[in-house]
Motif scaffolding. Structure first.
Motif, PDB file in Angstrom:
ATOM      1  N   ASN A  34       0.445  -1.257   2.373  1.00  0.00           N
ATOM      2  CA  ASN A  34      -0.302  -1.615   1.180  1.00  0.00           C
ATOM      3  C   ASN A  34       0.291  -0.900  -0.021  1.00  0.00           C
ATOM      4  O   ASN A  34       0.339   0.330  -0.058  1.00  0.00           O
ATOM      5  N   THR A  35       0.727  -1.670  -1.035  1.00  0.00           N
ATOM      6  CA  THR A  35       1.425  -1.055  -2.161  1.00  0.00           C
ATOM      7  C   THR A  35       0.525  -0.721  -3.357  1.00  0.00           C
ATOM      8  O   THR A  35       1.006  -0.603  -4.476  1.00  0.00           O
ATOM      9  N   GLY A  36      -0.748  -0.545  -3.112  1.00  0.00           N
ATOM     10  CA  GLY A  36      -1.603   0.041  -4.141  1.00  0.00           C
ATOM     11  C   GLY A  36      -2.434  -0.918  -4.964  1.00  0.00           C
ATOM     12  O   GLY A  36      -2.404  -2.128  -4.779  1.00  0.00           O
ATOM     13  N   ASP A  37      -3.195  -0.325  -5.899  1.00  0.00           N
ATOM     14  CA  ASP A  37      -4.259  -1.002  -6.635  1.00  0.00           C
ATOM     15  C   ASP A  37      -5.286  -1.535  -5.644  1.00  0.00           C
ATOM     16  O   ASP A  37      -5.602  -2.735  -5.592  1.00  0.00           O
ATOM     17  N   CYS A  38      -5.822  -0.596  -4.876  1.00  0.00           N
ATOM     18  CA  CYS A  38      -6.810  -0.926  -3.847  1.00  0.00           C
ATOM     19  C   CYS A  38      -8.148  -1.310  -4.463  1.00  0.00           C
ATOM     20  O   CYS A  38      -8.896  -2.105  -3.888  1.00  0.00           O
ATOM     21  N   THR A  39      -8.456  -0.728  -5.615  1.00  0.00           N
ATOM     22  CA  THR A  39      -9.794  -0.862  -6.185  1.00  0.00           C
ATOM     23  C   THR A  39      -9.750  -1.397  -7.617  1.00  0.00           C
ATOM     24  O   THR A  39      -8.685  -1.571  -8.197  1.00  0.00           O
ATOM     25  N   VAL A  40     -10.944  -1.642  -8.145  1.00  0.00           N
ATOM     26  CA  VAL A  40     -11.213  -2.044  -9.543  1.00  0.00           C
ATOM     27  C   VAL A  40     -11.040  -3.550  -9.761  1.00  0.00           C
ATOM     28  O   VAL A  40     -10.001  -4.126  -9.403  1.00  0.00           O
ATOM     29  N   TYR A  41     -12.055  -4.101 -10.389  1.00  0.00           N
ATOM     30  CA  TYR A  41     -12.203  -5.489 -10.845  1.00  0.00           C
ATOM     31  C   TYR A  41     -13.025  -6.351  -9.902  1.00  0.00           C
ATOM     32  O   TYR A  41     -13.820  -7.160 -10.350  1.00  0.00           O
ATOM     33  N   ALA A  42     -12.888  -6.219  -8.593  1.00  0.00           N
ATOM     34  CA  ALA A  42     -13.851  -6.852  -7.686  1.00  0.00           C
ATOM     35  C   ALA A  42     -14.788  -5.747  -7.172  1.00  0.00           C
ATOM     36  O   ALA A  42     -14.402  -4.575  -7.104  1.00  0.00           O
ATOM     37  N   PRO A  43     -16.019  -6.111  -6.788  1.00  0.00           N
ATOM     38  CA  PRO A  43     -17.063  -5.101  -6.579  1.00  0.00           C
ATOM     39  C   PRO A  43     -17.226  -4.571  -5.160  1.00  0.00           C
ATOM     40  O   PRO A  43     -18.330  -4.213  -4.752  1.00  0.00           O
ATOM     41  N   TYR A  44     -16.130  -4.494  -4.404  1.00  0.00           N
ATOM     42  CA  TYR A  44     -16.243  -4.035  -3.019  1.00  0.00           C
ATOM     43  C   TYR A  44     -15.265  -2.880  -2.733  1.00  0.00           C
ATOM     44  O   TYR A  44     -14.483  -2.951  -1.780  1.00  0.00           O
ATOM     45  N   PRO A  45     -15.273  -1.815  -3.525  1.00  0.00           N
ATOM     46  CA  PRO A  45     -14.297  -0.743  -3.302  1.00  0.00           C
ATOM     47  C   PRO A  45     -14.476  -0.026  -1.968  1.00  0.00           C
ATOM     48  O   PRO A  45     -13.485   0.279  -1.291  1.00  0.00           O
ATOM     49  N   ASN A  46     -15.717   0.236  -1.578  1.00  0.00           N
ATOM     50  CA  ASN A  46     -15.921   0.972  -0.333  1.00  0.00           C
ATOM     51  C   ASN A  46     -15.546   0.156   0.890  1.00  0.00           C
ATOM     52  O   ASN A  46     -14.906   0.677   1.815  1.00  0.00           O
ATOM     53  N   GLN A  47     -15.922  -1.117   0.900  1.00  0.00           N
ATOM     54  CA  GLN A  47     -15.547  -1.961   2.037  1.00  0.00           C
ATOM     55  C   GLN A  47     -14.027  -2.065   2.158  1.00  0.00           C
ATOM     56  O   GLN A  47     -13.474  -2.039   3.256  1.00  0.00           O
ATOM     57  N   THR A  48     -13.350  -2.163   1.013  1.00  0.00           N
ATOM     58  CA  THR A  48     -11.880  -2.260   1.007  1.00  0.00           C
ATOM     59  C   THR A  48     -11.245  -0.984   1.551  1.00  0.00           C
ATOM     60  O   THR A  48     -10.370  -1.028   2.423  1.00  0.00           O
ATOM     61  N   LEU A  49     -11.690   0.158   1.040  1.00  0.00           N
ATOM     62  CA  LEU A  49     -11.108   1.425   1.484  1.00  0.00           C
ATOM     63  C   LEU A  49     -11.492   1.746   2.926  1.00  0.00           C
ATOM     64  O   LEU A  49     -10.689   2.321   3.673  1.00  0.00           O
ATOM     65  N   ASP A  50     -12.695   1.366   3.337  1.00  0.00           N
ATOM     66  CA  ASP A  50     -13.082   1.537   4.749  1.00  0.00           C
ATOM     67  C   ASP A  50     -12.120   0.762   5.643  1.00  0.00           C
ATOM     68  O   ASP A  50     -11.699   1.254   6.700  1.00  0.00           O
ATOM     69  N   TRP A  51     -11.783  -0.462   5.225  1.00  0.00           N
ATOM     70  CA  TRP A  51     -10.870  -1.294   6.016  1.00  0.00           C
ATOM     71  C   TRP A  51      -9.493  -0.644   6.112  1.00  0.00           C
ATOM     72  O   TRP A  51      -8.900  -0.579   7.196  1.00  0.00           O
ATOM     73  N   LEU A  52      -8.972  -0.170   5.004  1.00  0.00           N
ATOM     74  CA  LEU A  52      -7.651   0.470   5.010  1.00  0.00           C
ATOM     75  C   LEU A  52      -7.641   1.693   5.907  1.00  0.00           C
ATOM     76  O   LEU A  52      -6.662   1.953   6.622  1.00  0.00           O
ATOM     77  N   ARG A  53      -8.727   2.444   5.893  1.00  0.00           N
ATOM     78  CA  ARG A  53      -8.810   3.626   6.755  1.00  0.00           C
ATOM     79  C   ARG A  53      -8.955   3.229   8.221  1.00  0.00           C
ATOM     80  O   ARG A  53      -8.318   3.811   9.104  1.00  0.00           O
ATOM     81  N   THR A  54      -9.775   2.226   8.493  1.00  0.00           N
ATOM     82  CA  THR A  54     -10.007   1.780   9.869  1.00  0.00           C
ATOM     83  C   THR A  54      -8.715   1.319  10.533  1.00  0.00           C
ATOM     84  O   THR A  54      -8.444   1.649  11.692  1.00  0.00           O
ATOM     85  N   TYR A  55      -7.917   0.560   9.790  1.00  0.00           N
ATOM     86  CA  TYR A  55      -6.682   0.010  10.357  1.00  0.00           C
ATOM     87  C   TYR A  55      -5.458   0.886  10.084  1.00  0.00           C
ATOM     88  O   TYR A  55      -4.326   0.461  10.331  1.00  0.00           O
ATOM     89  N   SER A  98     -17.967   9.725  -0.271  1.00  0.00           N
ATOM     90  CA  SER A  98     -17.143  10.944  -0.257  1.00  0.00           C
ATOM     91  C   SER A  98     -15.873  10.736   0.559  1.00  0.00           C
ATOM     92  O   SER A  98     -14.801  11.228   0.200  1.00  0.00           O
ATOM     93  N   GLU A  99     -15.980   9.981   1.656  1.00  0.00           N
ATOM     94  CA  GLU A  99     -14.809   9.722   2.493  1.00  0.00           C
ATOM     95  C   GLU A  99     -13.762   8.908   1.742  1.00  0.00           C
ATOM     96  O   GLU A  99     -12.557   9.187   1.830  1.00  0.00           O
ATOM     97  N   ASN A 100     -14.220   7.921   1.013  1.00  0.00           N
ATOM     98  CA  ASN A 100     -13.274   7.067   0.294  1.00  0.00           C
ATOM     99  C   ASN A 100     -12.724   7.742  -0.950  1.00  0.00           C
ATOM    100  O   ASN A 100     -11.579   7.498  -1.342  1.00  0.00           O
ATOM    101  N   SER A 101     -13.505   8.598  -1.563  1.00  0.00           N
ATOM    102  CA  SER A 101     -12.977   9.398  -2.669  1.00  0.00           C
ATOM    103  C   SER A 101     -11.850  10.291  -2.169  1.00  0.00           C
ATOM    104  O   SER A 101     -10.785  10.386  -2.800  1.00  0.00           O
ATOM    105  N   ALA A 102     -12.068  10.929  -1.036  1.00  0.00           N
ATOM    106  CA  ALA A 102     -11.041  11.804  -0.459  1.00  0.00           C
ATOM    107  C   ALA A 102      -9.788  11.014  -0.091  1.00  0.00           C
ATOM    108  O   ALA A 102      -8.654  11.477  -0.283  1.00  0.00           O
ATOM    109  N   TYR A 103      -9.991   9.799   0.414  1.00  0.00           N
ATOM    110  CA  TYR A 103      -8.856   8.945   0.778  1.00  0.00           C
ATOM    111  C   TYR A 103      -7.995   8.643  -0.439  1.00  0.00           C
ATOM    112  O   TYR A 103      -6.760   8.801  -0.401  1.00  0.00           O
ATOM    113  N   LEU A 104      -8.625   8.224  -1.524  1.00  0.00           N
ATOM    114  CA  LEU A 104      -7.868   7.922  -2.740  1.00  0.00           C
ATOM    115  C   LEU A 104      -7.152   9.146  -3.283  1.00  0.00           C
ATOM    116  O   LEU A 104      -5.999   9.070  -3.715  1.00  0.00           O
ATOM    117  N   LEU A 105      -7.832  10.274  -3.263  1.00  0.00           N
ATOM    118  CA  LEU A 105      -7.265  11.496  -3.824  1.00  0.00           C
ATOM    119  C   LEU A 105      -6.002  11.943  -3.093  1.00  0.00           C
ATOM    120  O   LEU A 105      -5.175  12.662  -3.663  1.00  0.00           O
TER     121      LEU A 105
END
Length: 242
Positions: A34-55, A98-105
């Protein structure tokens, strides 16, 4: 013969990501890049980051992620200045677990993979500039300049939301397009599959795909969250309007 799912610029559009999973289940790939820009503009940031972490996706940060990271650190940014754009960043940062904040950081601006005898470099804009736009019609001379200073066999980028595969100076330049926010008038999600078979005549193969998803689901969630209506229009039209 490892196959790799290439995704970019999800922009928090989890329904689009789910549609890709239906068309190409993530379990079938050796890696997800995944080459980035995971979040912003569509309203599902946590579901998106959860998926990236899960897989266990191999992810880097993009320019929208950079701004969210600044907010998470208690900092701010100058651009974008328009209120309708800034609220998309602030609402995202405020909603993260908190988990997804840590992931992005912890995301870096590049990643490198070794795939048999090949090396793959993962960047958001380009190897030269995190925010450089490389389009399908960018002059070949620019790709040659990048190739002359690059040590990778395969370079995968995002940022321009434009799918392409070019072989220039012996280097494969790949952009899978945007999962969540295409600008070509077709809202369908864009992604690519990279296959490497060192026994085959054509050792590196790239296939690009488009995948329709329920744009109304995104529009309705934006409305429920009282976020600017312009973004719902953009997702429905597959265009950038602001």
């Amino acid at each position: 013969m490892p196959s790799i799912l290439l995704i970019s610029d999800i922009h928090g559009n989890f329904p689009a990501l789910q549609a890709i999973c239906t068309q190409h289940p993530p379990e079938q790939f050796a890696h997800i890049c995944n080459t980035g820009d995971c979040t912003v503009y569509a309203p599902y940031p946590n579901q998106t980051l959860d998926w990236l972490r899960t897989y266990q996706a191999i992810s880097i940060r993009g320019n929208t992620d950079d701004k969210i990271i600044r907010l998470l650190k208690g900092q701010t940014f100058k651009k974008p200045g328009k209120k309708e754009k800034r609220i998309m960043y602030t609402s995202t940062a405020e909603s993260l677990t908190s988990e997804n904040s840590a992931y992005l950081l912890h995301l870096k601006k590049k990643q490198v993979l070794k795939l048999g005898s090949y090396s793959l470099g993962l960047f958001h804009g380009s190897p030269a500039d995190h925010e450089e736009f490389l389009f399908d019609n960018t002059p070949e001379k620019r790709f040659q300049e990048i190739a002359s200073t690059c040590k990778y066999d395969i370079i995968v980028t995002g940022h321009s939301h434009t799918p392409y595969h070019k072989i220039i100076s012996g280097i494969h330049f790949i952009n899978p397009g945007s999962v969540g926010r295409m600008f070509d008038g077709n809202p369908a999600a864009s992604y690519a599959v990279l296959t490497i078979d060192e026994q085959a005549r054509q050792k590196i193969q790239v296939q690009h795909f488009r995948c329709h998803y329920n744009t109304e689901e995104v529009v309705n969630e934006l409305s429920r969250m009282k976020l600017p209506e312009i973004y719902g229009i953009m997702f429905k039209q597959g265009k950038k309007l602001n």
